[in-house]
Design an enzyme around this catalytic site. Structure first.
Site, PDB file in Angstrom:
ATOM      1  N   ASP A 155      35.932 -18.368 -13.623  1.00 48.04           N
ATOM      2  CA  ASP A 155      36.640 -17.702 -12.517  1.00 48.04           C
ATOM      3  C   ASP A 155      36.502 -18.567 -11.268  1.00 48.04           C
ATOM      4  OD1 ASP A 155      38.055 -15.610 -11.124  1.00 48.04           O
ATOM      5  OD2 ASP A 155      36.160 -15.019 -10.221  1.00 48.04           O
ATOM      6  N   SER A 156      37.366 -18.309 -10.290  1.00 36.91           N
ATOM      7  CA  SER A 156      37.276 -19.028  -9.018  1.00 36.91           C
ATOM      8  C   SER A 156      35.985 -18.682  -8.272  1.00 36.91           C
ATOM      9  CB  SER A 156      38.474 -18.671  -8.142  1.00 36.91           C
ATOM     10  OG  SER A 156      38.448 -17.288  -7.852  1.00 36.91           O
ATOM     11  N   GLU A 201      33.906 -11.946  -1.968  1.00 37.46           N
ATOM     12  CA  GLU A 201      33.081 -13.160  -1.989  1.00 37.46           C
ATOM     13  C   GLU A 201      32.034 -13.131  -0.874  1.00 37.46           C
ATOM     14  OE1 GLU A 201      33.073 -16.092  -4.050  1.00 37.46           O
ATOM     15  OE2 GLU A 201      34.237 -14.834  -5.409  1.00 37.46           O
ATOM     16  N   CYS A 218      43.260  -8.509 -10.577  1.00 33.06           N
ATOM     17  CA  CYS A 218      42.390  -9.579 -10.065  1.00 33.06           C
ATOM     18  C   CYS A 218      40.982  -9.174 -10.448  1.00 33.06           C
ATOM     19  CB  CYS A 218      42.521  -9.707  -8.554  1.00 33.06           C
ATOM     20  SG  CYS A 218      41.297 -10.836  -7.848  1.00 33.06           S
ATOM     21  N   CYS A 278      40.169 -14.955 -14.745  1.00 36.16           N
ATOM     22  CA  CYS A 278      40.787 -15.057 -13.418  1.00 36.16           C
ATOM     23  C   CYS A 278      42.286 -14.911 -13.626  1.00 36.16           C
ATOM     24  CB  CYS A 278      40.453 -16.419 -12.818  1.00 36.16           C
ATOM     25  SG  CYS A 278      41.261 -16.748 -11.250  1.00 36.16           S
ATOM     26  N   HIS A 337      38.224  -9.788  -9.238  1.00 33.18           N
ATOM     27  CA  HIS A 337      37.324  -9.407  -8.138  1.00 33.18           C
ATOM     28  C   HIS A 337      37.435  -7.919  -7.797  1.00 33.18           C
ATOM     29  CE1 HIS A 337      37.056 -13.722  -7.392  1.00 33.18           C
ATOM     30  NE2 HIS A 337      36.185 -13.519  -6.428  1.00 33.18           N
TER      31      HIS A 337
HETATM   32  N1  DGL Z   1      39.326 -13.401  -9.684  1.00 37.61           N
HETATM   33  C1  DGL Z   1      40.532 -14.143  -9.365  1.00 37.61           C
HETATM   34  C2  DGL Z   1      41.748 -13.438  -9.959  1.00 37.61           C
HETATM   35  O1  DGL Z   1      41.593 -12.698 -10.866  1.00 37.61           O
HETATM   36  C3  DGL Z   1      40.545 -14.322  -7.896  1.00 37.61           C
HETATM   37  C4  DGL Z   1      41.467 -15.343  -7.446  1.00 37.61           C
HETATM   38  C5  DGL Z   1      41.125 -15.982  -6.134  1.00 37.61           C
HETATM   39  O2  DGL Z   1      40.214 -16.816  -6.111  1.00 37.61           O
HETATM   40  O3  DGL Z   1      41.857 -15.734  -5.179  1.00 37.61           O
HETATM   41  O4  DGL Z   1      42.867 -13.611  -9.581  1.00 37.61           O
END
Ligand code: DGL
Length: 280
Positions: free
Chosen positions: A16-17, A164, A198, A79, A200
């Site tokens: 993931d990011s 974050e 998403c 992600c 997150h």
């Molecule tokens: N968890 C990522 C997603 O599902 C987040 C993306 C991001 O870094 O903006 O899209």
């Protein structure tokens, strides 16, 4: 990587990011605790949601290449943004050169599959990053399976930075959660199901539930992706045999180890083994 030599089995890679993929990893480890996992968070370069197609693709390819080099045969892009903007290109253009026996899977398809039986009105909403919404991946994947469903999207560009930065309980978060929930629902009063598109966003679930009318079903992805992985491994015994079983998880971050440990342990509520890695 030498494709002529059969590589030894390895952990399942989860990318993931940032921290969002931990919501997927947690459900995978609950459903499939026997496997080993490597979690890779590109925390130094998060968020991906506002970045261009080309940049998300390059960053995701770097992460996948790294996880393959660390011994993973199977990588899950936990992600949505990476799944929307990079998965297809990696599967079609890069895997054949990197190693055709390895696999990269995303989170959008398993989520789309579950939607048909959940909605009665056939009008649904997706809350996601700007990148995921702009890509049109959700309507595209859902319409392949359920062409009768109307899909509305709402981009929530500040939600990932709020997560974050561990602002889960702050008043500013209330403002932005309410704003985007309302904007989505104003698009169509018949929406009865909303996907948190998403990884997150489940961390904001208490706030989202507060502002979402009770009649609406909120879909989070963790269980769906875990069930889809279980099904995939059952249908692909060669990949199942390529995944080691030790119940271990190594966490890797492109940020400082201390920063990841501090933030991730809030989400995971346990001590973890973290390593710094570089993707550039
Ligand atoms: N968890 C990522 C997603 O599902 C987040 C993306 C991001 O870094 O903006 O899209």
């Amino acid at each position: 990587m030498n494709p002529t030599l059969p590589a030894a089995p390895g952990p399942i890679g989860v990318f993931d990011s940032g921290y969002g993929g931990l919501t997927i990893l947690g459900k995978m480890r609950e459903a499939l605790p026997q496997y080993d996992y490597i979690y890779l968070g590109d925390n130094a370069r998060t968020p991906y949601g506002t970045r261009s197609f080309e940049v998300v693709y390059q960053f995701t390819l770097q992460a996948v290449t790294k996880l393959f080099a660390m011994g993973c045969h199977l990588v899950i892009l936990a992600c949505n943004t990476a799944s929307a903007k990079a998965l297809r290109s990696i599967q079609i253009n890069d895997l054949p050169h990197l190693d055709p026996s390895r696999r990269v899977l995303g989170v959008i398809r398993p989520t789309a599959e579950c939607i048909g039986p959940l909605t009665r009105t056939r009008h649904i909403g997706v809350l996601a990053t700007a990148g995921t919404i702009k890509s049109g991946s959700y309507p595209m994947e859902i319409h392949k399976l359920y062409p009768d469903i109307t899909v509305h999207g709402e981009a929530c560009p500040l939600w990932v930075p709020l997560v974050e930065n561990n602002e889960l309980m702050s008043l500013g978060t209330d403002y932005f959660v309410r704003q985007h929930v309302n904007r989505l629902l104003e698009q169509d009063a018949r929406i009865d199901t909303v996907i948190l598109g998403c990884t997150h966003y489940p961390l904001l679930l208490p706030k989202i539930e507060q502002y979402m009318p009770k009649r609406i079903t909120i879909v989070t992805q963790g269980e769906l992706v875990a069930a889809s992985l279980e099904d995939y491994l059952r249908r692909h015994p060669e990949m199942d045999a390529a995944c080691t079983r030790g119940g271990q998880c190594l966490y890797c971050t492109t940020e400082a180890v201390e920063k990841f440990t501090e933030s991730a342990s809030v989400f995971l509520k346990q001590a973890i083994d973290v390593r710094h890695i570089s993707l550039e």
